[in-house]
Design an enzyme around this catalytic site. Structure first.
Site, PDB file in Angstrom:
ATOM      1  N   GLU A  85      32.868   2.298  43.598  1.00 11.31           N
ATOM      2  CA  GLU A  85      32.124   3.051  43.019  1.00 11.31           C
ATOM      3  C   GLU A  85      31.724   2.764  41.457  1.00 11.31           C
ATOM      4  OE1 GLU A  85      33.130   5.159  46.682  1.00 11.31           O
ATOM      5  OE2 GLU A  85      34.008   4.309  45.181  1.00 11.31           O
TER       6      GLU A  85
ATOM      7  N   HIS B 244      35.040  16.146  50.828  1.00 10.40           N
ATOM      8  CA  HIS B 244      33.802  15.757  51.536  1.00 10.40           C
ATOM      9  C   HIS B 244      32.422  16.738  51.175  1.00 10.40           C
ATOM     10  CE1 HIS B 244      36.661  13.050  53.245  1.00 10.40           C
ATOM     11  NE2 HIS B 244      35.530  12.066  53.572  1.00 10.40           N
TER      12      HIS B 244
END
Length: 326
Positions: free
Chosen positions: A60, A129
């Site tokens: 990321e 999540h």
């Protein structure tokens, strides 16, 4: 016009913008995989090739660094994070770099970067999540934050984000992907910073963000059965949010509920509530009420999720609490 889904509207925005501007490219994990992005990016790799639709190794921070550099060089990159949770791994590049470059160079350079961050929740995905983190980015000077709730706005705000000279955090929620409405086939934009009144009313203002704008419209139908006429505002943009639209509505109704499917403390709803009190205090009949998630991580159990996540019924309860408080 034809009726298409929210996810199809996103795909169409990408396709049309990439056809119109060769400087637009996409970088992100799983951008060619429906498991990551549904059908919101279907066939883009086949149409434009893997040099413009890039599925990189998992990093990321590396992805965000690449697109920041590309934007500085004059490209219009879109970096896709299929879960906003994992954008946190690369947040330094967004907050320290992307948000500040134009300011540090006195506006002589721009940062036309779009960060698409997807909220995935429900289905027992649990705490790591399922987070809605828009308030973090809303806090940062130099970033714009948009959260469309409808297919029409999903397309128009994505195109506006890509065209904007500043970094935009474009947050979409997978719970909206199957919703449908009429969407123009042509390129068009929705102005960043402008909300919309979905329904006019006289008794109370309900401000909804993303999925909660949809739930607010459902709540208005239920409230009408109790002779409560709610005005529904879909904020669409969180930074900068449409203060005057909200203030004018509250001056009319005197009551306010803010619905945001994120945490309560220091959230978007808290900011809106504080601004309304500061600017429309003399018009308020009651204190604003926030309808948000509890300040706890998301559970990994379907029965607990049913209690944890909020919907139209929670908005209705908040409205009744206001009118029954005296």
């Amino acid at each position: 016009m034809r009726e298409i889904s929210y996810s199809n509207a996103i795909q169409e925005a990408f396709q049309q913008k990439m056809e119109a501007d060769p400087n637009v490219f996409i970088l992100g994990q799983g951008v060619t995989n429906p498991w990551y992005v549904g059908d919101s990016m279907a066939n883009l790799d086949k149409l434009f090739g893997t040099d413009r639709v890039i599925d990189p190794p998992v990093s990321e921070q590396g992805m965000n660094g690449v697109v920041v550099g590309a934007a500085l060089a004059g490209m219009r990159p879109v970096v896709v994070h299929p879960r906003v949770d994992f954008l946190l791994v690369g947040i330094e590049q967004i907050i320290n770099e992307a948000a500040n470059w134009s300011y540090m160079f006195d506006g002589q350079i721009s940062m036309p970067l779009t960060v698409r961050a997807i909220i995935n929740r429900g289905g027992e995905q649990a705490a790591q999540h399922s987070q809605a983190l828009q308030a973090i980015f809303m806090h940062i000077p130099g970033l714009k934050v948009v959260m469309p709730s409808s297919p029409y706005d999903a397309k128009g705000l994505l195109i506006a984000s890509i065209e904007d000279p500043d970094p935009v955090i474009y947050i979409d929620d997978r719970w909206l992907y199957e919703t449908k409405e009429e969407v123009p086939e042509t390129l068009y934009t929705i102005p960043i910073g402008k909300g919309v009144t979905r329904k006019e009313g006289k008794d109370i203002t309900i401000v909804g963000i993303s999925t909660m704008a949809v739930e607010a419209e459902k709540a208005a139908i239920l409230l009408a059965k109790d002779n409560i006429d709610a005005e529904i505002i879909d904020l669409r943009t969180l930074k900068p949010w449409d203060t005057e639209l909200v203030f004018e509505s509250v001056r009319k109704t005197g009551n306010l509920v803010i619905a945001d499917s994120a945490w309560k403390t220091c959230g978007a709803a808290a900011e809106i509530s504080a601004a309304v009190v500061e600017n429309t205090f003399s018009h308020l009949k009651n204190a604003p009420v926030r309808v948000t998630l509890p300040d706890s991580p998301a559970p990994a159990s379907t029965p607990l999720e049913e209690e944890y996540y909020i919907n139209a019924n929670d908005i209705v309860k908040a409205v009744h609490k206001i009118f029954n408080s005296k």
